[in-house]
Design a protein around this motif. Structure first.
Motif, PDB file in Angstrom:
ATOM      1  N   ARG A 147      64.171 -81.745  65.407  1.00 54.42           N
ATOM      2  CA  ARG A 147      64.589 -80.341  65.515  1.00 54.42           C
ATOM      3  C   ARG A 147      64.517 -79.965  66.988  1.00 54.42           C
ATOM      4  O   ARG A 147      63.459 -79.615  67.494  1.00 54.42           O
ATOM      5  CB  ARG A 147      63.672 -79.421  64.720  1.00 54.42           C
ATOM      6  N   THR A 191      63.026 -85.762  60.873  1.00 55.85           N
ATOM      7  CA  THR A 191      64.200 -84.998  61.282  1.00 55.85           C
ATOM      8  C   THR A 191      63.894 -84.368  62.631  1.00 55.85           C
ATOM      9  O   THR A 191      62.968 -83.567  62.742  1.00 55.85           O
ATOM     10  CB  THR A 191      64.518 -83.895  60.244  1.00 55.85           C
ATOM     11  N   ASP A 203      59.341 -83.145  60.026  1.00 50.42           N
ATOM     12  CA  ASP A 203      60.199 -82.544  61.059  1.00 50.42           C
ATOM     13  C   ASP A 203      59.457 -82.542  62.382  1.00 50.42           C
ATOM     14  O   ASP A 203      58.264 -82.214  62.419  1.00 50.42           O
ATOM     15  CB  ASP A 203      60.510 -81.073  60.723  1.00 50.42           C
TER      16      ASP A 203
END
Ligand SMILES: N[C@@H](CCC(=O)N[C@@H](CS)C(=O)NCC(=O)O)C(=O)O
Length: 220
Positions: free
Chosen positions: A32, A30, A5
């Motif tokens: 964020r 991912t 992340d």
């Protein structure tokens, strides 16, 4: 690759550096995104991740890494190819020299110019911007000369030096392209007219695989 992340703020040069590195290394992650306007980086849940309340922060496989350069070093350790910090002692030293020069001089000087322009205070701080721009120009001239010796800042191959410096130069270009900056004749944009080697280098970075994915979302 296990779960990865990246906490980031759109348009932040350090975050852009890390996103480019993730693309260059081919790491799936991912994103964020935190909203700076809402100060989400200072929310209690994020302060548990980085008590300093800053981005970028990479969380990978249970390891939390804060600070751009620490993240680049971490990525280079977990995905060695392509190497970002040189493959010989001289190459490693040069990469670190360019990064240190950026951190010690270019980044702050560019902020002195770009911050008032992004805040719509160009006219109010016109003298300060002109003085700051003279100092930025010295740094751009060094980079321009460096690019006479090779396509990338540290020579023949892309390195962490390019990934660190590129977003800072782009931040400057974006600020200098503001209508308010036009009468100030900052001598930045178009790069092709003022700094041809930097312009050719910019195009090389823009041609990297994954460049579009790393581009700051709110600049699109
Ligand atoms: N030395 C840090 C600097 C990080 C930094 O300044 N991050 C800014 C975004 S460019 C930030 O999080 N600002 C929000 C804040 O300080 O509240 C690094 O390289 O990671």
């Amino acid at each position: 690759m296990t779960q990865c992340d990246l906490y980031f703020i759109s348009g932040s040069p350090p975050c852009w550096t890390v996103m480019l590195a993730l693309e260059v290394k081919g790491v799936n992650y991912t994103p964020r995104r935190l909203d700076n306007a809402k100060r989400e980086q200072k929310a209690p849940e994020f302060l548990k991740i980085n008590p300093r309340g800053q981005v970028p922060v990479l969380v990978h496989d249970g390891t939390t890494v804060c600070e751009t350069l620490a993240i680049l070093a971490y990525l280079d350790a977990i995905v060695p190819e392509p190497p970002l910090f040189g493959v010989s002692p001289a190459a490693t030293a040069l990469v670190w020299q360019i990064i240190s020069e950026c951190e010690g001089s270019l980044r702050e000087r560019v902020s002195d110019v770009s911050r008032p322009l992004f805040r719509g205070k160009g006219e109010e701080f016109a003298d300060r911007i002109s003085a700051g721009m003279a100092r930025v120009r010295d740094e751009l001239a060094l980079l321009e000369t460096r690019l006479e010796s090779g396509p990338w800042l540290a020579g023949d191959t892309l390195s962490a030096a390019d990934l660190v410096v590129f977003p800072v130069v782009m931040q400057l270009c974006r600020a200098a392209a503001r209508p308010e900056a036009e009468p100030m004749k900052l001598g930045v944009v178009p790069l092709s007219r003022h700094w041809p080697n930097l312009d050719a280098w910019r195009k090389r970075v823009e041609a990297l695989d994954g460049y579009d994915k790393a581009y700051p979302p709110h600049w699109k």
